[in-house]
Design a protein around this motif. Structure first.
Motif, PDB file in Angstrom:
ATOM      1  N   HIS A 230       0.082  -3.186   3.176  1.00  0.00           N
ATOM      2  CA  HIS A 230       0.559  -2.335   2.085  1.00  0.00           C
ATOM      3  C   HIS A 230       0.183  -0.895   2.419  1.00  0.00           C
ATOM      4  N   LEU A 231       1.166  -0.062   2.700  1.00  0.00           N
ATOM      5  CA  LEU A 231       0.926   1.338   3.032  1.00  0.00           C
ATOM      6  C   LEU A 231       0.789   2.153   1.756  1.00  0.00           C
ATOM      7  N   SER A 232      -0.324   2.857   1.611  1.00  0.00           N
ATOM      8  CA  SER A 232      -0.542   3.744   0.479  1.00  0.00           C
ATOM      9  C   SER A 232       0.050   5.106   0.838  1.00  0.00           C
ATOM     10  N   LEU A 233       1.151   5.472   0.186  1.00  0.00           N
ATOM     11  CA  LEU A 233       1.933   6.643   0.588  1.00  0.00           C
ATOM     12  C   LEU A 233       2.047   7.612  -0.584  1.00  0.00           C
TER      13      LEU A 233
ATOM     14  N   VAL B 249       5.885  -0.881   1.049  1.00  0.00           N
ATOM     15  CA  VAL B 249       5.843   0.574   0.939  1.00  0.00           C
ATOM     16  C   VAL B 249       5.830   0.932  -0.542  1.00  0.00           C
ATOM     17  N   VAL B 250       5.498   2.178  -0.834  1.00  0.00           N
ATOM     18  CA  VAL B 250       5.306   2.577  -2.231  1.00  0.00           C
ATOM     19  C   VAL B 250       5.653   4.044  -2.384  1.00  0.00           C
TER      20      VAL B 250
ATOM     21  N   TYR C  80      13.239   0.604   4.673  1.00  0.00           N
ATOM     22  CA  TYR C  80      11.846   0.883   4.997  1.00  0.00           C
ATOM     23  C   TYR C  80      10.952  -0.363   4.940  1.00  0.00           C
ATOM     24  N   GLY C  81      10.753  -0.952   3.784  1.00  0.00           N
ATOM     25  CA  GLY C  81       9.807  -2.052   3.675  1.00  0.00           C
ATOM     26  C   GLY C  81      10.455  -3.376   3.338  1.00  0.00           C
ATOM     27  N   ASP C  82       9.672  -4.435   3.462  1.00  0.00           N
ATOM     28  CA  ASP C  82      10.121  -5.754   3.019  1.00  0.00           C
ATOM     29  C   ASP C  82      10.023  -5.879   1.505  1.00  0.00           C
ATOM     30  N   LEU C  83       9.031  -5.192   0.921  1.00  0.00           N
ATOM     31  CA  LEU C  83       8.897  -5.102  -0.531  1.00  0.00           C
ATOM     32  C   LEU C  83       8.627  -3.652  -0.885  1.00  0.00           C
ATOM     33  N   ILE C  84       9.034  -3.255  -2.083  1.00  0.00           N
ATOM     34  CA  ILE C  84       8.742  -1.925  -2.578  1.00  0.00           C
ATOM     35  C   ILE C  84       7.775  -2.054  -3.761  1.00  0.00           C
ATOM     36  N   ALA C  85       6.647  -1.387  -3.663  1.00  0.00           N
ATOM     37  CA  ALA C  85       5.678  -1.374  -4.757  1.00  0.00           C
ATOM     38  C   ALA C  85       6.024  -0.230  -5.702  1.00  0.00           C
ATOM     39  N   VAL C  86       6.200  -0.567  -6.957  1.00  0.00           N
ATOM     40  CA  VAL C  86       6.541   0.413  -7.986  1.00  0.00           C
ATOM     41  C   VAL C  86       5.309   0.615  -8.859  1.00  0.00           C
TER      42      VAL C  86
END
Length: 397
Positions: A263-266, A297-298, A314-320
């Motif tokens: 999980h990339l903290s962006l 990604v987030v 970009y990512g396999d999942l998007i963190a909202v």
């Protein structure tokens, strides 16, 4: 094949996520003394049980000396450092899982950011001793025994997550907390086996991963999820605690341990990247992932369109994160084909539907939002700030 938001995702160890949306971990400022959940905590998370297919809690400190990390005067950070926290953890897991989505407990140690210990007159632990100009309290270098104890505490917190009914844990290695402090050449000035070379600075976060995986292998049910959150770079003016090139090496080692996701903290959004290349962080880190490790990604997602772009490119999942603060039913609306009804900004009228804790209400109605990224429409609720938690002059040099 293009990834779509509404399709299920199967993780490495068999867990099935109902869609490609995750709820990002965000501090709720709702804990009671010593990190116990409050009714506000449970109400907030229960309202977000359909915010995403993968629901990641805010950070929980795993050692008594690991927190609380919070804004003085506001309700405290949550904790998972003792079995006394199990009842609250069970309530939290049940609230999140009540509509069939997966609940992951984020586990954490604050290191020198454990401001609550300073307020209580207790030692605040740091990777290295010495002066930290940005802190308003003294810190003490961790001993070898304390380092080993904290590693074991991550395993104990993982066992509690299993017992409480969570579907997984996320190891918090981002945002300048203890795991990042060990990895950073700026904060890690140790001369023993825990510091110095890049390999030595990687030793602590990898030891934590190994301990968590040991407990999972021995005690967790099939499909239990393990993720790792990392800040891709630590750059401040002319100082580099580490660059993305170094953190990619750390992630490559983590991936070899068989985790489910990275999980990339962006801070600057899901499409952001380093200054010295046109590539995104997502594209760069994909190079060191294997086929079974998912990438989350987030950042800056308040609409179905933005979320769809994030997972398509970009990512396999998007963190909202803030998007679920504004609309607790973000993923439910997408899944129901009502993505155009997602609320994109906060308003005074919408507050009643957000189930915010009183701490979040006070934070986001402040002019500075306590340093949090502002919400779209945030200026419309500034007049609702009461100041009930605001405190000044707690630390004086």
């Amino acid at each position: 094949m293009t990834r779509t938001l509404t399709e299920p995702v199967t993780l490495r160890h068999g867990a099935v996520i109902t869609n490609r949306i995750a709820m990002a971990p965000m501090q709720t400022s709702s804990g009671r003394r010593n990190g116990f959940v409050s009714d506000e905590t449970i109400d907030y998370y229960a309202a977000r049980s359909q915010a995403a297919g993968l629901l990641i809690t805010e950070f929980h400190y795993v050692s008594e000396n690991g927190g609380p990390c919070y804004n003085p005067g506001y309700p405290e950070q949550l904790a998972a450092y003792s079995d006394a926290h199990l009842d609250g953890l069970r309530r939290l897991a049940a609230a999140l899982k009540k509509d069939g989505n997966k609940a992951v407990l984020q586990i954490h140690h604050g290191g020198y950011q454990a401001v609550g210990r300073a307020l209580s007159g207790e030692d605040v632990l740091a990777v290295s001793g010495g002066d930290y100009p940005f802190l308003r309290y003294p810190v003490r270098e961790m001993t070898e025994v304390e380092i080993e104890d904290v590693i074991a505490d991550f395993g104990r917190a993982t066992r509690r997550a299993i017992e409480a009914g969570f579907d997984g844990v996320e190891i918090h290695g981002a945002n300048h907390y203890l795991l990042q402090q060990f990895f950073s050449a700026t904060s890690n000035r140790r001369t023993d086996r825990w510091g110095g070379s890049l390999e030595a600075r990687m030793r602590f976060p990898l030891a934590v991963v190994d301990e968590v995986m040991r407990v999972v292998d021995e005690q967790a049910p099939d499909g239990f999820i393990v993720g790792y959150r990392i800040s891709p770079e630590e750059l401040h003016d002319d100082q580099a605690g580490y660059t993305y090139r170094e953190s990619m090496q750390l992630v490559a080692e983590i991936v070899r341990r068989g985790l489910d996701y990275i999980h990339l903290s962006l801070w600057h959004g899901y499409a952001s990247g380093p200054a010295d290349t046109d590539e995104s962080y997502a594209a760069l880190f994909r190079r060191v992932l294997d086929d079974e490790t998912k990438l989350i990604v987030v950042g800056n997602v308040f609409s179905e369109e933005a979320a769809a772009d994030a997972i398509a490119n970009y990512g396999d999942l998007i963190a909202v994160g803030r998007g679920t603060l504004v609309d607790p039913r973000f993923a439910a609306k997408v899944m129901d084909g009502r993505g155009d009804e997602i609320r994109h900004e906060i308003t005074p009228e919408a507050l009643a539907e957000t189930a915010w804790t009183s701490g979040l209400h006070e934070a986001f109605t402040r002019g500075d939002a306590l340093g949090l990224q502002p919400l779209p429409g945030g200026e419309s609720i500034r007049h609702l700030h009461t100041g009930r938690y605001d405190m000044k002059g707690l630390f004086r040099k």
